[in-house]
Design a protein around this motif. Structure first.
Motif, short mmCIF file in Angstrom:
data_model
loop_
_atom_site.label_atom_id
_atom_site.label_comp_id
_atom_site.label_asym_id
_atom_site.label_seq_id
_atom_site.Cartn_x
_atom_site.Cartn_y
_atom_site.Cartn_z
N PRO A 1 -29.93 -2.97 -69.98
CA PRO A 1 -29.84 -3.92 -68.88
C PRO A 1 -30.02 -3.27 -67.51
O PRO A 1 -29.71 -2.09 -67.32
N LYS A 2 -30.53 -4.04 -66.60
CA LYS A 2 -30.55 -3.62 -65.19
C LYS A 2 -29.18 -3.97 -64.62
O LYS A 2 -28.82 -5.14 -64.54
N THR B 1 -28.48 -2.73 -58.00
CA THR B 1 -29.38 -2.09 -57.03
C THR B 1 -29.01 -0.62 -56.86
O THR B 1 -28.01 -0.14 -57.42
N ARG C 1 -35.75 -3.69 -56.84
CA ARG C 1 -36.73 -4.78 -56.94
C ARG C 1 -36.17 -5.97 -57.70
O ARG C 1 -35.27 -5.82 -58.53
N ASP C 2 -36.71 -7.16 -57.42
CA ASP C 2 -36.21 -8.37 -58.07
C ASP C 2 -36.68 -8.43 -59.52
O ASP C 2 -37.46 -7.58 -59.98
N ASP C 3 -36.22 -9.45 -60.24
CA ASP C 3 -36.49 -9.54 -61.68
C ASP C 3 -37.96 -9.76 -62.00
O ASP C 3 -38.41 -9.44 -63.11
N LYS C 4 -38.73 -10.27 -61.06
CA LYS C 4 -40.15 -10.47 -61.32
C LYS C 4 -40.88 -9.13 -61.39
O LYS C 4 -41.78 -8.95 -62.22
N SER D 1 -39.20 -6.12 -61.63
CA SER D 1 -38.41 -5.21 -62.45
C SER D 1 -37.55 -6.04 -63.40
O SER D 1 -36.52 -6.58 -62.99
N PRO D 2 -37.95 -6.21 -64.66
CA PRO D 2 -37.26 -7.10 -65.60
C PRO D 2 -35.78 -6.76 -65.74
O PRO D 2 -35.37 -5.59 -65.60
N PRO D 3 -34.94 -7.77 -66.01
CA PRO D 3 -33.49 -7.54 -66.14
C PRO D 3 -33.11 -6.70 -67.36
O PRO D 3 -32.03 -6.12 -67.40
#
Length: 511
Positions: free
Chosen positions: A231-232, A235, A218-221, A223-225
């Motif tokens: 850290p994320k 993918t 999921r994107d940062d919105k 799923s926060p970085p």
């Protein structure tokens, strides 16, 4: 014997059904931060279960040697009761270690706090002597043994065990500080669920889990970085490549059990990795029986996949490989010497042919074979499969390929550790079928690499050897390889090893 028992393929079958309409993804490119983290984690760690297992062996040896030493010093080796003493000392040592196992004295938390377990160990050692005394009384033989010698063993044995545990506690703390002994975990899925899980893991006392990062599609919105300070790193596809570099022990999927479709989508990508995969049950309202879970401290996890041939099983398999590789090298050395001479006389070029193949966890290894082709027509990449009456194959080459003599140098691969004696046969890195890589033909193909590849395997003794000229042959070989992985045992390895020479008499597909 050629039929695979479908009732024993629960895990792989379930995932392969999911993959029926998808193809194996090509390796993703890691971002710089993920690659740096993966590089830092390339070195293997000491597994806690291996440390506690080694301590069991060491404590048994310490008790045995201290008892025998006191016997030799006080009674002497010429005593008529020599073998009786040896039997009692060995039995007492084994009983003490067994009692300490049941008393949970080998848990890492107990090993890190030896003074907290002082009284428990003393009571177990005293109980061991009480049991030996009671047995001697019941058998009316207690008067035949030296009470002074056994009294000295009681004192010396306990002191030796406790000193060993003091040293082990110091070493475990050092290993924990420098990251030498830990279980490395990656969280799959971000957001609030991952944050709650991480906080819970960090609160566990005597925690040996090191969280290495988070991976989420999921994107940062959504799923926060950064989650709970971690850290994320990328993918789910990038996680596959990350786990090929880093030595990861555990993947924890931090999604609710009720998100079935999402969980299944993740598993169909992750199951090819040689790691334990767990589904977090920390915040799920749906509860199962306690035995359905494994735990990190008090955090419940549902077991999805286990790393095959792990811990002491891997030690046993490695010992099996070393012993039988040495036997094979000695037995077949006359044939190997004669083959080397015949190759030299038949055509110009080196005796050995070295080929890059996929090994454990997709690592590229170099496999040895006797050269069976003309040196200037050899195909190290195996892009063109060898076929019947292939003009590239020499006269000697045709014979040694049919009889599989060309594979004999792989005993040295097994001895040095790049191959196992028994396992999925390693394929060349660029091996193709109808201009498609094998991984593009068979979904879940790389799951073959969850264990070390072998000189021989379950697929080979069931007729799936030689030319892979159809997609069906590749699928069936993979099917048998996955069955072997899921049902491995030393007896299974021995069975395959014994049957291999007989099955090699069938040369229909070998040319």
């Amino acid at each position: 014997m050629n039929d695979i028992d479908p009732s024993r393929r629960f895990s792989a079958d379930a995932v392969r059904k999911l993959n029926a309409s998808s193809s194996e993804e090509r390796p993703a490119v890691l971002n710089e931060m993920a690659r740096q983290v993966a590089t830092q984690l390339e070195r293997d760690t000491l597994r806690p279960v291996m440390v506690s297992g080694m301590l069991r062996i060491m404590e048994f040896a310490v008790l045995l040697l201290s008892g025998l030493g006191l016997y030799l010093f006080y009674v002497g080796p010429l005593d008529v009761m020599f073998w009786h003493y040896c039997l009692v000392i060995a039995g007492g040592s084994l009983i003490a270690v067994t009692f300490m196992e049941f008393g949970e004295c080998y848990q890492i938390a107990a090993l890190m706090r030896p003074f907290a377990t002082f009284s428990r160990i003393f009571l177990i050692w005293a109980a061991t002597f009480a049991l030996m005394a009671l047995t001697g009384f019941a058998l009316k033989v207690s008067g035949d043994f030296s009470r002074i010698m056994f009294g000295a063993w009681f004192v010396v044995g306990f002191v030796a065990i406790f000193f060993l545990r003091l040293v082990m506690a110091k070493m475990i703390r050092r290993w924990a500080r420098n990251g030498r002994m830990e279980r490395r975990a990656v969280i799959v899925g971000g957001g609030k669920a991952a944050e709650d899980l991480i906080r819970a893991v960090e609160q566990q006392p005597h925690n040996d889990i090191r969280i290495c990062g988070i991976f989420d599609d999921r994107d940062d919105k959504r799923s926060p970085p950064v989650v709970a300070g971690y850290p994320k790193l990328g993918t789910i596809s990038e996680l596959i490549e990350f786990a090929r570099i880093a030595r990861i022990d555990l993947l924890i999927v931090s999604l609710p059990i009720t998100a079935e479709q999402r969980v299944l989508q993740l598993l169909k990508k992750l199951w090819v990795l040689p790691v334990d995969i767990r589904l977090s049950a920390h915040s799920n309202a749906l509860q199962f029986r306690p035995r359905a879970y494994s735990y990190i401290g008090s955090i419940p996890l549902l077991d999805i996949f286990d790393k095959p041939i792990n811990d002491w099983d891997s030690v046993a398999k490695r010992a099996f490989d070393i012993v039988f590789s040495l036997i094979g090298i000695v037995l077949f050395s006359p044939i190997m010497i004669a083959t080397a001479i015949a190759i030299k006389l038949d055509s110009k070029g080196p005796v050995l042919f070295k080929q890059k193949r996929h090994g454990f966890n997709n690592e590229v290894i170099e496999v040895y074979k006797f050269r069976s082709m003309y040196a200037d027509q050899s195909d190290p990449t195996a892009k063109k499969t060898v076929t019947r009456n292939d003009p590239r194959v020499t006269r000697v080459g045709r014979f040694i390929r049919k009889t599989s003599i060309d594979e004999l140098p792989q005993f040295f691969n097994a001895l040095f550790g790049s191959l196992s004696l028994v396992g999925p046969r390693p394929h060349a890195v660029a091996a193709q079928s109808h201009n498609l890589l094998y991984a593009e033909v068979v979904d879940g193909y790389f799951a073959r690499h969850k264990v070390k590849p072998g000189v021989t395997g379950w697929a080979q003794i069931n007729g799936w050897r030689g030319e892979m000229d159809t997609n069906e042959k590749i699928r069936m070989r993979t099917e048998y390889d996955l069955y072997y992985i899921e049902n491995w045992s030393l007896l299974f390895d021995l069975r395959i090893l014994i049957l291999t020479p007989f099955r090699l008499l069938n040369t229909e597909n070998a040319y």
